[in-house]
Design a protein around this motif. Structure first.
Motif, PDB file in Angstrom:
ATOM      1  N   GLN A 161     -34.401 -50.708  56.386  1.00  0.00           N
ATOM      2  CA  GLN A 161     -35.635 -50.822  55.667  1.00  0.00           C
ATOM      3  C   GLN A 161     -35.916 -49.880  54.405  1.00  0.00           C
ATOM      4  O   GLN A 161     -36.002 -50.115  53.623  1.00  0.00           O
ATOM      5  CB  GLN A 161     -36.727 -50.955  56.445  1.00  0.00           C
TER       6      GLN A 161
ATOM      7  N   GLU B  71     -35.910 -50.067  50.625  1.00  0.00           N
ATOM      8  CA  GLU B  71     -37.299 -49.998  49.657  1.00  0.00           C
ATOM      9  C   GLU B  71     -36.573 -49.044  48.635  1.00  0.00           C
ATOM     10  O   GLU B  71     -36.981 -49.065  47.511  1.00  0.00           O
ATOM     11  CB  GLU B  71     -38.114 -49.039  50.456  1.00  0.00           C
TER      12      GLU B  71
ATOM     13  N   SER C  10     -42.221 -59.954  51.117  1.00  0.00           N
ATOM     14  CA  SER C  10     -43.772 -59.823  51.044  1.00  0.00           C
ATOM     15  C   SER C  10     -44.308 -58.755  52.186  1.00  0.00           C
ATOM     16  O   SER C  10     -43.470 -58.525  53.024  1.00  0.00           O
ATOM     17  CB  SER C  10     -44.559 -61.199  51.168  1.00  0.00           C
ATOM     18  N   SER C  11     -45.523 -58.403  52.176  1.00  0.00           N
ATOM     19  CA  SER C  11     -46.092 -57.805  53.028  1.00  0.00           C
ATOM     20  C   SER C  11     -46.433 -58.334  54.357  1.00  0.00           C
ATOM     21  O   SER C  11     -46.582 -57.685  55.415  1.00  0.00           O
ATOM     22  CB  SER C  11     -47.348 -57.165  52.523  1.00  0.00           C
ATOM     23  N   PHE C  12     -46.767 -59.668  54.255  1.00  0.00           N
ATOM     24  CA  PHE C  12     -47.215 -60.361  55.210  1.00  0.00           C
ATOM     25  C   PHE C  12     -46.335 -61.813  55.261  1.00  0.00           C
ATOM     26  O   PHE C  12     -46.016 -62.344  54.341  1.00  0.00           O
ATOM     27  CB  PHE C  12     -48.667 -60.766  55.278  1.00  0.00           C
TER      28      PHE C  12
ATOM     29  N   ASP D  26     -45.304 -58.719  59.931  1.00  0.00           N
ATOM     30  CA  ASP D  26     -45.164 -57.821  58.936  1.00  0.00           C
ATOM     31  C   ASP D  26     -43.892 -58.303  58.188  1.00  0.00           C
ATOM     32  O   ASP D  26     -42.757 -58.352  58.909  1.00  0.00           O
ATOM     33  CB  ASP D  26     -45.150 -56.363  59.297  1.00  0.00           C
TER      34      ASP D  26
ATOM     35  N   GLY E 125     -42.587 -55.838  52.772  1.00  0.00           N
ATOM     36  CA  GLY E 125     -43.659 -55.107  51.841  1.00  0.00           C
ATOM     37  C   GLY E 125     -43.057 -54.548  50.399  1.00  0.00           C
ATOM     38  O   GLY E 125     -43.584 -53.770  49.754  1.00  0.00           O
TER      39      GLY E 125
ATOM     40  N   PRO F  21     -46.011 -56.118  47.650  1.00  0.00           N
ATOM     41  CA  PRO F  21     -47.340 -55.858  48.087  1.00  0.00           C
ATOM     42  C   PRO F  21     -48.173 -56.853  48.210  1.00  0.00           C
ATOM     43  O   PRO F  21     -48.117 -57.550  47.252  1.00  0.00           O
ATOM     44  CB  PRO F  21     -47.659 -54.334  47.400  1.00  0.00           C
ATOM     45  N   LYS F  22     -49.224 -56.759  49.217  1.00  0.00           N
ATOM     46  CA  LYS F  22     -50.299 -57.675  49.069  1.00  0.00           C
ATOM     47  C   LYS F  22     -51.299 -57.211  47.972  1.00  0.00           C
ATOM     48  O   LYS F  22     -51.267 -56.203  47.579  1.00  0.00           O
ATOM     49  CB  LYS F  22     -51.044 -57.850  50.412  1.00  0.00           C
TER      50      LYS F  22
ATOM     51  N   ASP G 243     -52.756 -53.627  46.796  1.00  0.00           N
ATOM     52  CA  ASP G 243     -52.036 -52.672  47.059  1.00  0.00           C
ATOM     53  C   ASP G 243     -51.540 -51.696  45.774  1.00  0.00           C
ATOM     54  O   ASP G 243     -51.079 -52.555  44.833  1.00  0.00           O
ATOM     55  CB  ASP G 243     -50.689 -52.895  47.926  1.00  0.00           C
TER      56      ASP G 243
END
Length: 156
Positions: free
Chosen positions: A99, A103, A123-125, A146, A149, A152-153, A156
């Motif tokens: 992860q 990123e 996505s974040s969610f 989760d 990310g 981001p939502k 953020d």
């Protein structure tokens, strides 16, 4: 149109693309890898020529190794498979070296895309629907809601 834009962003059809088939269950991934159907579909529908697979990373401890995560650096793009469950991807990669590497890859200009589960995990969610399989018991885990990310939502 989307395939054309993806190829443009990665620098053309000959750019190295790392396929992430982790959304598949173990049996389905094994079938796909042995038959080469996933690679063939990516080549036909996306016009991609240089594909490698990240393979499964179950158990998650495998994805937490620097050696496993380092494979991401040699690609120009990552593409998540569409069939399967985003929860499998979350369980495999959240909180691991992989992860962190994804990123970093993304923040430094790497292109990451996917279809269905492979897109949802960005996505974040994770938006989850009805459950009709063995993953139901894992839904109650926070980790399974989760995403990575990378997108981001709001706020953020």
């Amino acid at each position: 149109m989307v395939a054309q834009k993806f190829r443009e962003l990665i620098g053309g059809a000959d750019a190295s693309v790392l396929i992430v088939p982790t959304a598949f269950d173990d049996e389905r991934q094994q079938q796909e890898m042995q038959s080469g159907l996933f690679d063939l579909a990516a080549k036909m529908h996306m016009g991609l020529r240089k594909l490698r697979s990240l393979q499964h990373s179950r158990p998650a401890s495998r994805a937490d190794s620097k050696e496993f995560a380092a494979r991401i650096r040699s690609a120009r793009a990552g593409f998540g498979s569409g069939e399967g469950g985003p929860g499998r991807i979350a369980e495999a990669y959240l909180g691991t070296q992989t992860q962190s590497e994804l990123e970093s890859f993304y923040k430094n200009g790497g292109v990451i895309g996917g279809t269905s589960a492979g897109a949802m995990i960005l996505s974040s969610f994770l938006v989850r629907g009805g459950v009709d399989n063995e993953d139901f018991s894992r839904l109650i885990s926070r980790k399974n809601r989760d995403g990575l990310g990378l997108l981001p939502k709001r706020g953020d």
